[in-house]
Design an enzyme around this catalytic site. Structure first.
Site, PDB file in Angstrom:
ATOM      1  N   ARG A 117      59.141  73.419  16.567  1.00 12.39           N
ATOM      2  CA  ARG A 117      60.086  72.435  17.209  1.00 12.39           C
ATOM      3  C   ARG A 117      61.049  73.007  17.690  1.00 12.39           C
ATOM      4  O   ARG A 117      61.929  74.069  17.339  1.00 12.39           O
ATOM      5  CB  ARG A 117      60.601  71.755  15.928  1.00 12.39           C
ATOM      6  CG  ARG A 117      61.735  70.949  15.945  1.00 12.39           C
ATOM      7  CD  ARG A 117      62.507  70.150  14.923  1.00 12.39           C
ATOM      8  NE  ARG A 117      61.546  68.992  14.663  1.00 12.39           N
ATOM      9  CZ  ARG A 117      61.636  67.857  13.962  1.00 12.39           C
ATOM     10  NH1 ARG A 117      63.142  67.679  13.652  1.00 12.39           N
ATOM     11  NH2 ARG A 117      60.930  66.593  13.897  1.00 12.39           N
ATOM     12  N   HIS A 144      56.860  64.017  20.729  1.00  9.76           N
ATOM     13  CA  HIS A 144      56.931  64.016  19.406  1.00  9.76           C
ATOM     14  C   HIS A 144      55.560  63.487  18.738  1.00  9.76           C
ATOM     15  O   HIS A 144      55.348  62.546  18.147  1.00  9.76           O
ATOM     16  CB  HIS A 144      58.309  63.405  18.668  1.00  9.76           C
ATOM     17  CG  HIS A 144      58.193  63.818  17.253  1.00  9.76           C
ATOM     18  ND1 HIS A 144      57.602  64.877  16.684  1.00  9.76           N
ATOM     19  CD2 HIS A 144      59.184  63.148  16.296  1.00  9.76           C
ATOM     20  CE1 HIS A 144      58.096  64.918  15.478  1.00  9.76           C
ATOM     21  NE2 HIS A 144      58.982  64.023  15.025  1.00  9.76           N
ATOM     22  N   GLN A 147      54.571  62.491  15.011  1.00 13.53           N
ATOM     23  CA  GLN A 147      55.186  61.279  14.539  1.00 13.53           C
ATOM     24  C   GLN A 147      54.453  60.117  15.043  1.00 13.53           C
ATOM     25  O   GLN A 147      54.208  59.104  14.102  1.00 13.53           O
ATOM     26  CB  GLN A 147      56.683  61.195  15.138  1.00 13.53           C
ATOM     27  CG  GLN A 147      57.524  59.887  14.681  1.00 13.53           C
ATOM     28  CD  GLN A 147      57.860  59.901  13.576  1.00 13.53           C
ATOM     29  OE1 GLN A 147      58.442  61.016  12.838  1.00 13.53           O
ATOM     30  NE2 GLN A 147      57.444  58.899  12.783  1.00 13.53           N
ATOM     31  N   ASP A 240      65.030  54.070  17.189  1.00 15.85           N
ATOM     32  CA  ASP A 240      65.410  55.665  17.239  1.00 15.85           C
ATOM     33  C   ASP A 240      66.904  55.857  16.943  1.00 15.85           C
ATOM     34  O   ASP A 240      67.722  55.156  17.796  1.00 15.85           O
ATOM     35  CB  ASP A 240      64.711  56.614  17.965  1.00 15.85           C
ATOM     36  CG  ASP A 240      64.810  58.015  17.682  1.00 15.85           C
ATOM     37  OD1 ASP A 240      65.400  58.522  16.570  1.00 15.85           O
ATOM     38  OD2 ASP A 240      64.620  58.867  18.675  1.00 15.85           O
ATOM     39  N   CYS A 281      61.380  56.564  13.311  1.00 18.65           N
ATOM     40  CA  CYS A 281      60.885  57.774  12.762  1.00 18.65           C
ATOM     41  C   CYS A 281      61.738  58.703  11.891  1.00 18.65           C
ATOM     42  O   CYS A 281      61.357  59.457  11.092  1.00 18.65           O
ATOM     43  CB  CYS A 281      60.866  58.744  13.949  1.00 18.65           C
ATOM     44  SG  CYS A 281      62.421  58.774  14.852  1.00 18.65           S
ATOM     45  N   ARG A 326      53.448  60.881   7.739  1.00 22.19           N
ATOM     46  CA  ARG A 326      53.524  62.279   8.433  1.00 22.19           C
ATOM     47  C   ARG A 326      52.795  63.218   7.861  1.00 22.19           C
ATOM     48  O   ARG A 326      52.042  64.114   8.644  1.00 22.19           O
ATOM     49  CB  ARG A 326      54.981  62.666   8.565  1.00 22.19           C
ATOM     50  CG  ARG A 326      56.145  61.827   9.093  1.00 22.19           C
ATOM     51  CD  ARG A 326      56.068  61.371  10.688  1.00 22.19           C
ATOM     52  NE  ARG A 326      55.685  62.936  11.392  1.00 22.19           N
ATOM     53  CZ  ARG A 326      56.603  63.706  11.659  1.00 22.19           C
ATOM     54  NH1 ARG A 326      57.882  63.471  11.510  1.00 22.19           N
ATOM     55  NH2 ARG A 326      56.363  64.865  12.343  1.00 22.19           N
TER      56      ARG A 326
HETATM   57  N1  NVA Z   1      65.037  61.404  19.065  1.00 22.35           N
HETATM   58  C1  NVA Z   1      65.161  61.956  17.869  1.00 22.35           C
HETATM   59  C2  NVA Z   1      63.823  62.052  17.011  1.00 22.35           C
HETATM   60  C3  NVA Z   1      64.110  62.651  15.539  1.00 22.35           C
HETATM   61  C4  NVA Z   1      62.834  62.572  14.786  1.00 22.35           C
HETATM   62  C5  NVA Z   1      65.598  63.393  18.160  1.00 22.35           C
HETATM   63  O1  NVA Z   1      65.139  64.117  19.088  1.00 22.35           O
HETATM   64  O2  NVA Z   1      66.632  63.855  17.497  1.00 22.35           O
HETATM   65  N1   CP Z   2      60.974  61.998  12.058  1.00 22.85           N
HETATM   66  C1   CP Z   2      61.148  63.404  11.955  1.00 22.85           C
HETATM   67  O1   CP Z   2      60.576  64.248  13.012  1.00 22.85           O
HETATM   68  O2   CP Z   2      61.985  63.655  11.053  1.00 22.85           O
HETATM   69  P1   CP Z   2      62.804  65.319  10.919  1.00 22.85           P
HETATM   70  O3   CP Z   2      63.682  65.439  12.114  1.00 22.85           O
HETATM   71  O4   CP Z   2      63.372  65.141   9.443  1.00 22.85           O
HETATM   72  O5   CP Z   2      61.505  66.284  10.955  1.00 22.85           O
END
Ligand code: NVA
Ligand code: CP
Length: 343
Positions: A117, A144, A147, A240, A281, A326
């Protein structure tokens, strides 16, 4: 532990591939991930052991924070009998004292799979290239994919099918979630609508690519700035957070102004089908019970952002089923891509 030959897992063999983005997978392969997820979820609920990856090891690299993705990979890996190591930028040499290419080559010698990540999509591609083991994208700025598998599984559980579902994404549609949901819907036959201001529409090139895929799968991609049009007849309203990880704090003011009319509230839900579900998400700013939520409230005078607390807590909201899924879907991905992979 041997896999029963009647298991959905044995229907295909994708061992050795990486999950960098969903665009790399066919609808049949995504269908396979979902079928394996349903099976492994049922096994977990019935306490049927499924330690299919005993003896294999997984490393999780996190350059951004996480609750769901990290825990889902850890629990999925452990349920499958794997050894799991977690590393973040503060507790490893990655990036500061050691290049990505060198880190990847070291990890590839010790682990059978790598989750990453972070920021750039190119990093996941490079990790796969240099490590020589399957790499799983646990979120980049662009995509992602794990997800989306959980989201598709949840829609299938709640609505009974995927094809023909009217799916509306509201808010920042040119980010990892908007992009990946558009791809997932196009691949699996859901009609995708991005309901957002024009400058937050997904990139033209990706839209064109998804329209082509959607046409092959009998569904549509629509972009609209009009909330009434975007939410009408929707089966799913999805949103989101308005400012994603890695974006500077300075964008909050402008983003709130731009996105406040795209908030998922009871008016938006009432314009959708009566059977519509709400998805997110997570994490979500639906109240002021977080540090950032409180700061934003003090600075901009709003106590709810992308979704109202009323919708978030309503019976139409399926966000915690989605979060649980998930783990089941990541487990399916691990089994599918690692079971016959030998370095
Ligand atoms: N768009 C958000 C998704 C988090 C799961 C981010 O990248 O912070
Ligand atoms: N939805 C998601 O990816 O959550 P986290 O950022 O907690 O992993």
């Amino acid at each position: 532990m041997k896999i029963n030959e009647n298991s959905a897992i044995c229907r295909m063999d994708l061992s050795g591939r990486s999950l960098i983005k969903l665009l790399d997978f066919t609808p049949e392969e995504i269908r396979y991930f979902l079928d394996v997820s349903h099976e492994l979820k049922a096994d977990k609920k019935a306490s049927v052991p499924h330690r299919y990856l005993e003896g294999k090891n997984l490393v999780l690299l996190f350059e951004k924070t996480s609750t769901r993705t990290r825990c889902a990979f850890e629990v999925a890996g452990m349920d499958l009998g794997m050894g799991v190591t977690f590393l973040d930028s503060n507790s490893s040499q990655m990036g500061k004292k050691e290049s990505l290419a060198d880190t990847a080559r070291v990890l590839g010698r010790m682990y059978d799979g790598i989750e990453y990540r972070g920021f750039k999509q190119q990093t996941v591609i490079d990790l796969a290239r240099f490590s020589g083991v399957p790499v799983f994208n646990g979120l980049t700025d662009q995509f992602h994919p794990t997800q989306i598998l959980a989201d598709l599984l949840t829609i299938e559980e709640k609505l009974g099918h995927l094809k023909g579902v009217n799916f509306t994404y509201m808010g920042d549609a040119r980010n990892n979630m908007g992009n990946s949901l558009m791809v997932g819907c196009a691949k699996m036959g859901l009609n995708f609508t991005a309901c957002a201001p024009k400058d937050l529409f997904p990139a033209e090139e990706l839209v064109m690519q998804c329209r082509k895929i959607a046409a092959e799968n009998g569904c549509t991609i629509t972009l609209t700035e009009d909330v009434n049009e975007g939410t009408k007849n929707a089966d799913v309203l999805y949103t989101d957070i308005w400012v994603s990880m890695g974006e500077p704090d300075e964008v909050w003011g402008h983003r709130i102004e731009e996105l406040k009319k795209y908030q998922v509230n009871s008016k938006a839900m009432n314009n959708a089908k009566p059977t519509a579900i709400f998805m997110h998400c997570l994490p979500s700013f639906h109240d002021t019970n977080t540090t950032i939520g409180q700061e934003i409230c003090t600075k901009f005078g709003i106590s709810e952002m992308e979704v109202t607390d009323e919708v978030f807590e309503s019976s139409q909201s399926v966000v915690f089923d989605e979060a649980e899924n998930r783990m089941h879907t990541i487990k399916a991905v691990l089994v599918a891509l690692l079971r016959n992979f030998h370095k």
